[in-house]
Design a protein around this motif. Structure first.
Motif, PDB file in Angstrom:
ATOM      1  N   LEU A 175       0.766  -1.245  -0.160  1.00 21.56           N
ATOM      2  CA  LEU A 175      -0.022   0.117  -0.081  1.00 21.56           C
ATOM      3  C   LEU A 175       0.987   1.332  -0.026  1.00 21.56           C
ATOM      4  CD1 LEU A 175      -2.660  -0.956   2.854  1.00 21.56           C
ATOM      5  CD2 LEU A 175      -3.229  -0.280   0.529  1.00 21.56           C
ATOM      6  N   THR A 176       0.308   2.483  -0.548  1.00 21.73           N
ATOM      7  CA  THR A 176       1.058   3.575  -0.505  1.00 21.73           C
ATOM      8  C   THR A 176       0.005   4.697   0.144  1.00 21.73           C
ATOM      9  OG1 THR A 176       0.723   4.174  -2.771  1.00 21.73           O
ATOM     10  CG2 THR A 176       2.813   3.213  -2.206  1.00 21.73           C
ATOM     11  N   ASN A 177       0.654   5.497   0.745  1.00 22.73           N
ATOM     12  CA  ASN A 177      -0.376   7.028   1.297  1.00 22.73           C
ATOM     13  C   ASN A 177      -0.200   7.953   0.418  1.00 22.73           C
ATOM     14  OD1 ASN A 177       2.099   7.784   2.285  1.00 22.73           O
ATOM     15  ND2 ASN A 177       1.552   7.957   4.325  1.00 22.73           N
ATOM     16  N   GLU A 178      -0.488   9.036   0.496  1.00 25.26           N
ATOM     17  CA  GLU A 178      -0.386  10.255  -0.317  1.00 25.26           C
ATOM     18  C   GLU A 178       0.759  10.705  -0.202  1.00 25.26           C
ATOM     19  OE1 GLU A 178      -2.204   9.917   2.432  1.00 25.26           O
ATOM     20  OE2 GLU A 178      -1.693  11.594   4.003  1.00 25.26           O
ATOM     21  N   LYS A 179       1.900  10.383   0.847  1.00 24.67           N
ATOM     22  CA  LYS A 179       3.269  10.730   0.752  1.00 24.67           C
ATOM     23  C   LYS A 179       4.109   9.909   0.139  1.00 24.67           C
ATOM     24  CE  LYS A 179       2.244  13.303   5.149  1.00 24.67           C
ATOM     25  NZ  LYS A 179       2.068  13.105   6.560  1.00 24.67           N
ATOM     26  N   GLY A 180       3.661   8.847  -0.419  1.00 24.86           N
ATOM     27  CA  GLY A 180       4.278   7.972  -1.036  1.00 24.86           C
ATOM     28  C   GLY A 180       4.936   6.780  -0.094  1.00 24.86           C
ATOM     29  N   LYS A 181       4.597   6.792   1.341  1.00 26.39           N
ATOM     30  CA  LYS A 181       5.117   5.819   2.326  1.00 26.39           C
ATOM     31  C   LYS A 181       4.470   4.451   1.599  1.00 26.39           C
ATOM     32  CE  LYS A 181       5.183   4.874   7.182  1.00 26.39           C
ATOM     33  NZ  LYS A 181       6.269   3.960   7.408  1.00 26.39           N
ATOM     34  N   ARG A 182       5.351   3.482   1.969  1.00 24.99           N
ATOM     35  CA  ARG A 182       4.873   2.131   1.701  1.00 24.99           C
ATOM     36  C   ARG A 182       4.530   1.270   2.767  1.00 24.99           C
ATOM     37  NH1 ARG A 182       7.492  -0.522  -3.501  1.00 24.99           N
ATOM     38  NH2 ARG A 182       7.169  -2.340  -2.429  1.00 24.99           N
ATOM     39  N   TYR A 183       3.408   0.442   2.844  1.00 30.35           N
ATOM     40  CA  TYR A 183       3.186  -0.481   3.795  1.00 30.35           C
ATOM     41  C   TYR A 183       3.128  -1.754   3.267  1.00 30.35           C
ATOM     42  CZ  TYR A 183       1.355   3.991   5.799  1.00 30.35           C
ATOM     43  OH  TYR A 183       1.542   4.895   6.309  1.00 30.35           O
ATOM     44  N   GLU A 184       4.274  -2.515   3.484  1.00 30.95           N
ATOM     45  CA  GLU A 184       4.312  -3.997   2.927  1.00 30.95           C
ATOM     46  C   GLU A 184       3.639  -5.183   3.594  1.00 30.95           C
ATOM     47  OE1 GLU A 184       6.338  -3.929   0.519  1.00 30.95           O
ATOM     48  OE2 GLU A 184       7.772  -2.225   0.822  1.00 30.95           O
ATOM     49  N   ALA A 185       3.644  -6.213   2.833  1.00 27.27           N
ATOM     50  CA  ALA A 185       2.891  -7.145   3.120  1.00 27.27           C
ATOM     51  C   ALA A 185       3.754  -7.918   4.498  1.00 27.27           C
ATOM     52  CB  ALA A 185       2.965  -8.521   2.230  1.00 27.27           C
ATOM     53  N   ILE A 186       2.780  -8.739   5.451  1.00 29.44           N
ATOM     54  CA  ILE A 186       3.293  -9.011   6.800  1.00 29.44           C
ATOM     55  C   ILE A 186       4.397  -9.905   6.534  1.00 29.44           C
ATOM     56  CG2 ILE A 186       2.452 -10.481   8.539  1.00 29.44           C
ATOM     57  CD1 ILE A 186       1.193  -8.098   9.097  1.00 29.44           C
ATOM     58  N   SER A 187       5.352  -9.832   7.186  1.00 30.93           N
ATOM     59  CA  SER A 187       6.598 -10.590   7.132  1.00 30.93           C
ATOM     60  C   SER A 187       6.735 -11.463   8.198  1.00 30.93           C
ATOM     61  CB  SER A 187       7.641  -9.842   7.111  1.00 30.93           C
ATOM     62  OG  SER A 187       8.076  -8.947   7.971  1.00 30.93           O
ATOM     63  N   ASN A 188       5.927 -11.548   9.237  1.00 31.46           N
ATOM     64  CA  ASN A 188       5.956 -12.459  10.445  1.00 31.46           C
ATOM     65  C   ASN A 188       4.548 -12.930  10.947  1.00 31.46           C
ATOM     66  OD1 ASN A 188       6.775 -13.587  12.738  1.00 31.46           O
ATOM     67  ND2 ASN A 188       6.574 -11.468  13.892  1.00 31.46           N
ATOM     68  N   GLY A 189       4.321 -14.037  10.686  1.00 33.37           N
ATOM     69  CA  GLY A 189       3.222 -14.816  11.300  1.00 33.37           C
ATOM     70  C   GLY A 189       2.192 -14.883   9.978  1.00 33.37           C
ATOM     71  N   ILE A 190       0.834 -14.912  10.350  1.00 32.65           N
ATOM     72  CA  ILE A 190      -0.170 -15.095   9.230  1.00 32.65           C
ATOM     73  C   ILE A 190      -0.134 -14.046   8.292  1.00 32.65           C
ATOM     74  CG2 ILE A 190      -2.568 -15.341   9.006  1.00 32.65           C
ATOM     75  CD1 ILE A 190      -2.777 -16.372  12.008  1.00 32.65           C
ATOM     76  N   THR A 191      -0.009 -14.441   6.859  1.00 33.69           N
ATOM     77  CA  THR A 191      -0.031 -13.638   5.917  1.00 33.69           C
ATOM     78  C   THR A 191      -1.324 -13.802   5.040  1.00 33.69           C
ATOM     79  OG1 THR A 191       0.901 -15.124   4.558  1.00 33.69           O
ATOM     80  CG2 THR A 191       2.372 -13.682   5.522  1.00 33.69           C
ATOM     81  N   ALA A 192      -2.211 -14.723   5.261  1.00 37.70           N
ATOM     82  CA  ALA A 192      -3.600 -14.840   4.684  1.00 37.70           C
ATOM     83  C   ALA A 192      -4.229 -15.833   5.367  1.00 37.70           C
ATOM     84  CB  ALA A 192      -3.150 -15.275   3.047  1.00 37.70           C
ATOM     85  N   THR A 193      -5.755 -15.867   5.112  1.00 35.52           N
ATOM     86  CA  THR A 193      -6.333 -16.726   5.636  1.00 35.52           C
ATOM     87  C   THR A 193      -7.487 -17.064   4.606  1.00 35.52           C
ATOM     88  OG1 THR A 193      -7.738 -15.204   6.790  1.00 35.52           O
ATOM     89  CG2 THR A 193      -6.115 -16.034   8.152  1.00 35.52           C
ATOM     90  N   GLY A 194      -8.262 -18.206   4.790  1.00 36.58           N
ATOM     91  CA  GLY A 194      -9.109 -18.819   3.816  1.00 36.58           C
ATOM     92  C   GLY A 194     -10.618 -18.933   4.619  1.00 36.58           C
ATOM     93  N   ASP A 195     -11.347 -19.543   4.168  1.00 35.04           N
ATOM     94  CA  ASP A 195     -12.439 -20.077   4.954  1.00 35.04           C
ATOM     95  C   ASP A 195     -13.120 -21.377   4.748  1.00 35.04           C
ATOM     96  OD1 ASP A 195     -13.751 -20.237   2.680  1.00 35.04           O
ATOM     97  OD2 ASP A 195     -14.886 -18.181   2.546  1.00 35.04           O
ATOM     98  N   GLN A 196     -14.057 -21.648   5.256  1.00 35.35           N
ATOM     99  CA  GLN A 196     -14.585 -23.167   5.150  1.00 35.35           C
ATOM    100  C   GLN A 196     -14.894 -23.562   3.925  1.00 35.35           C
ATOM    101  OE1 GLN A 196     -16.154 -21.818   8.518  1.00 35.35           O
ATOM    102  NE2 GLN A 196     -15.883 -23.673   9.923  1.00 35.35           N
ATOM    103  N   ASP A 197     -15.410 -22.818   2.959  1.00 38.63           N
ATOM    104  CA  ASP A 197     -16.119 -23.044   1.989  1.00 38.63           C
ATOM    105  C   ASP A 197     -15.308 -23.314   0.564  1.00 38.63           C
ATOM    106  OD1 ASP A 197     -18.473 -22.739   3.371  1.00 38.63           O
ATOM    107  OD2 ASP A 197     -18.565 -20.459   2.995  1.00 38.63           O
ATOM    108  N   SER A 198     -13.997 -22.874   0.544  1.00 32.49           N
ATOM    109  CA  SER A 198     -13.289 -22.754  -0.696  1.00 32.49           C
ATOM    110  C   SER A 198     -12.147 -22.769  -0.242  1.00 32.49           C
ATOM    111  CB  SER A 198     -13.728 -21.939  -1.836  1.00 32.49           C
ATOM    112  OG  SER A 198     -12.538 -20.877  -1.928  1.00 32.49           O
ATOM    113  N   PRO A 199     -10.987 -23.473  -1.426  1.00 33.31           N
ATOM    114  CA  PRO A 199      -9.617 -23.305  -1.351  1.00 33.31           C
ATOM    115  C   PRO A 199      -9.120 -21.800  -1.338  1.00 33.31           C
ATOM    116  CG  PRO A 199     -10.374 -25.072  -2.700  1.00 33.31           C
ATOM    117  CD  PRO A 199     -11.220 -24.340  -2.520  1.00 33.31           C
ATOM    118  N   MET A 200     -10.107 -20.988  -1.678  1.00 29.86           N
ATOM    119  CA  MET A 200      -9.445 -19.564  -2.073  1.00 29.86           C
ATOM    120  C   MET A 200      -9.182 -18.999  -0.740  1.00 29.86           C
ATOM    121  SD  MET A 200     -11.688 -16.292  -3.070  1.00 29.86           S
ATOM    122  CE  MET A 200     -10.805 -14.506  -3.076  1.00 29.86           C
ATOM    123  N   MET A 201      -8.019 -18.247  -0.571  1.00 29.49           N
ATOM    124  CA  MET A 201      -7.490 -17.439   0.265  1.00 29.49           C
ATOM    125  C   MET A 201      -8.141 -16.072   0.198  1.00 29.49           C
ATOM    126  SD  MET A 201      -5.475 -18.888   2.612  1.00 29.49           S
ATOM    127  CE  MET A 201      -5.001 -20.799   2.567  1.00 29.49           C
TER     128      MET A 201
END
Lengths: 167, 462
Positions: B284-310
């Motif tokens: 993500l970037t904000n209006e000042k160009g600052k970047r927010y990166e993907a999580i680098s420690n722990g859970i990065t994505a979750t799915g649900d019970q209905d499909s293999p999609m994250m």
């Protein structure tokens, strides 16, 4: 009662030599305890890593084998706990094991069904070449208790071994 | 065969050890060297049922910090401790920390819960263990409702390994759909993991003597954690319901949740899609160009019970930067083709009807009742390895099995030279199908292909 000897630290080279001699025994113990090769290898890897990392904590190098074995037992217990949690396996309860038919199972499987305290003694004494004193030290129990447990385990397994027949 | 013959056969069987054992010291040395730069994320995830998760295996070092000068400097130690996480660092910088100051002493062990960083969905507990008797303590944490009832719908992870006495330790609890309760019980099962060496010879004792326990467990300590409702209410949801095309598939960005500890990008898909989304490379970037990166420690994505999609993907938080504008940039995407949810593998002939992209089927070895399978793949940039297969597999009658452990190596066995060789860009994953009698298995790929987008996709969040 032995007096605590002057602190002599073990260095990494000595660790490497000692671990080369010990690793087969660690693997055998882990293999029989956790029941599969992949888990046993993982456990031994973790034990060697922890031993290497925590070498400074080893205050008495002559207790190296015992120290590594205690780390191994802890890691095996953690691995078993993990396997039980994910595979929903249950141990035989204390009230069940006296009447459990160990005789009907192959030896390896029968050992895996023993109560943990008996299983450890049998593995260490009869498969991993530990002396009575080493088993007692590794498990932090009296030698008399080791004798009681091995006797009880051999009886349950219907394995007629005398002391000389252990490796 | 009688028991004595069985015994001798078993001893013979134990004489043969796997070749991997030859390199256990090499692996330990490499791991120790690497652990100075990275700490293996060895946390256990507990409490979650029915949710698929992706988490990062290697994280930046979060060094442990001992309290050196009484209790006053601990907030500084906390700031250093959470330096691996931009979101938690921002929380500490903004004094978004709830002091707890709870202490219990039992069986020569003192446990202290110093601080928590908590919001609507995530709880970070910072605690310590100290003892004059034990020097290598390890805690297995669990949580439950106040009063002892089990909690549901959370994942608990703790990545501690060889932590010194009186050093900070960290537990993360993630609630996937449920909100953070106002209080909970934290239960620590504390083990001595092998530092305590007896130097006295153990005397022979009467056989009838009461047996001493050989358990490593020293004690169990519980705390009641009560959260300030100001913290547990924090979190903002932005509803977007914006459909977009990515690599020929249609996804919908439904909502974005901005919490102090992380951001969740929540997506939906269409039944017509030919693949399920597994992971994204994004920022993500904000209006000042600052970047927010993907999580680098722990859970990065979750799915649900209905499909293999994250369905939910995580980024570091912009919560404390008060961003006026946020743009999502997606540069890569990983899919699981719908026709690859299961793939048939011929173990005897070492062939598979399909494989995840870039994965090589190295070996399938019969080991007693088990099959040991080995696959290799190219490492990703900055990551030692990643998940190739899900842990569920099936036989031809559709019976479900699970494997629970696997090993990852970066050295390879060369059959011609009978030596281990190093391939710097590649890793091997090995796992066993235990007590599996068949020669055919259906494995579940963790993905089918990774796609780098020629033109990154940008989506306006606000």
């Amino acid at each position: 009662m032995h007096k605590r000897k002057g602190a002599r630290k073990m260095d990494n080279n000595e660790f490497a030599i000692r671990i080369e001699k010990l690793k087969k025994r660690l693997y055998r113990t882990a293999y029989l305890y956790v029941g599969n090769e992949a888990s046993a290898l993982e456990v031994v890897d973790e034990v060697v890593y922890k031993g290497l990392k925590g070498l400074k904590k080893l205050r008495e190098p002559e207790y190296f084998d015992t120290w590594m074995t205690r780390i191994l037992i802890n890691e095996c217990k953690k691995e078993l706990k993990r396997l039980k949690r994910t595979q929903h396996k249950k141990d035989i309860t204390d009230s069940e094991y006296e009447s459990f038919d160990y005789d009907s199972l192959p030896l390896k499987e029968a050992i895996s069904k023993l109560p943990e305290a008996l299983r450890l003694v049998i593995i260490l004494r009869y498969f991993s070449e530990y002396t009575l004193a080493q088993v007692a030290e590794s498990l932090n129990i009296p030698q008399g208790t080791v004798v009681t447990r091995q006797r009880r385990a051999l009886k349950l397994l219907k394995l007629d071994l005398v002391e000389e027949e252990s490796v | 065969m009688n028991r004595k013959e069985e015994y001798r056969n078993l001893l013979e069987e134990l004489e043969s050890t796997p070749t991997e054992l030859d390199y256990t010291l090499t692996r330990a040395q490499a791991k120790l060297k690497n652990s100075r730069k990275h700490q293996l994320w060895r946390g256990c995830l507990r409490g979650l049922t029915g949710f698929c998760l992706i988490f990062v295996l290697l994280v930046n070092c979060s060094t442990t910090f001992a309290y050196t000068c009484g209790r006053i400097p601990i907030i500084k130690a906390l700031a250093q401790f959470v330096a691996f996480s931009p979101s938690l660092s921002a929380a500490v910088d903004n004094q978004y920390v709830q002091p707890m100051a709870l202490e219990v002493t039992q069986e020569d062990i003192t446990a202290r819960v110093e601080y928590v960083i908590v919001d609507q969905k995530q709880l970070n507990i910072f605690y310590s263990l100290d003892s004059k008797l034990y020097t290598a303590l390890q805690a297995t944490p669990s949580i439950r409702k106040e009063g002892g009832e089990p909690l549901e719908g959370y994942g608990l992870s703790s990545g501690e390994s060889n932590v010194c006495n009186d050093a900070l330790r960290h537990i993360t609890v993630d609630f996937i759909e449920e909100d953070m309760p106002s209080s909970m019980e934290l239960h620590l099962e504390i083990d001595d993991v092998g530092s305590f060496i007896k130097t006295e010879v153990i005397q022979e004792e009467p056989v009838q003597e009461k047996e001493k326990s050989d358990s490593t467990k020293v004690t169990e300590i519980s705390f009641l954690l009560e959260f300030d409702p100001y913290y547990t209410a924090q979190g903002e949801t932005i509803t977007l319901n914006q459909a977009f095309e990515i690599d020929g598939q249609i996804l919908e960005l439904t909502t974005v949740d901005i919490y102090p500890t992380h951001i969740r990008i929540n997506l939906d898909d269409q039944a017509e899609n030919t693949a399920w989304l597994q992971s994204l490379t994004f920022y993500l970037t904000n209006e000042k160009g600052k970047r927010y990166e993907a999580i680098s420690n722990g859970i990065t994505a979750t799915g649900d019970q209905d499909s293999p999609m994250m369905v939910s993907h995580r980024l570091e938080s912009s919560f404390f930067s008060d961003a006026q504008s946020l743009i999502l940039h997606i540069t890569d995407v990983t899919w699981l083709n719908k026709n690859m949810e299961k793939v048939k593998v011929d173990l005897k002939n070492k062939t598979a009807e399909a494989m995840p992209e870039g994965v090589v089927f190295e070996r399938a070895d019969r080991k007693g009742e088990d099959w040991l399978l080995t696959f290799s793949a190219k490492k990703l940039k900055g990551n030692a390895g990643y998940q190739l297969w899900n842990q569920t597999y099936y036989d031809e009658h559709n019976h479900v099995y699970h494997y629970n452990s696997w090993s990852t190596h970066t050295r390879f066995y060369d059959e011609e030279t009978d030596e281990r060789i190093e391939k710097p860009d590649t890793f091997e994953v090995a796992f066993a199908l235990e007590n599996y009698p068949y020669d055919t298995v259906y494995l579940s790929p963790a993905y089918s292909c990774r796609v780098h987008l020629e033109e990154p996709i940008t989506l306006k969040i606000k």
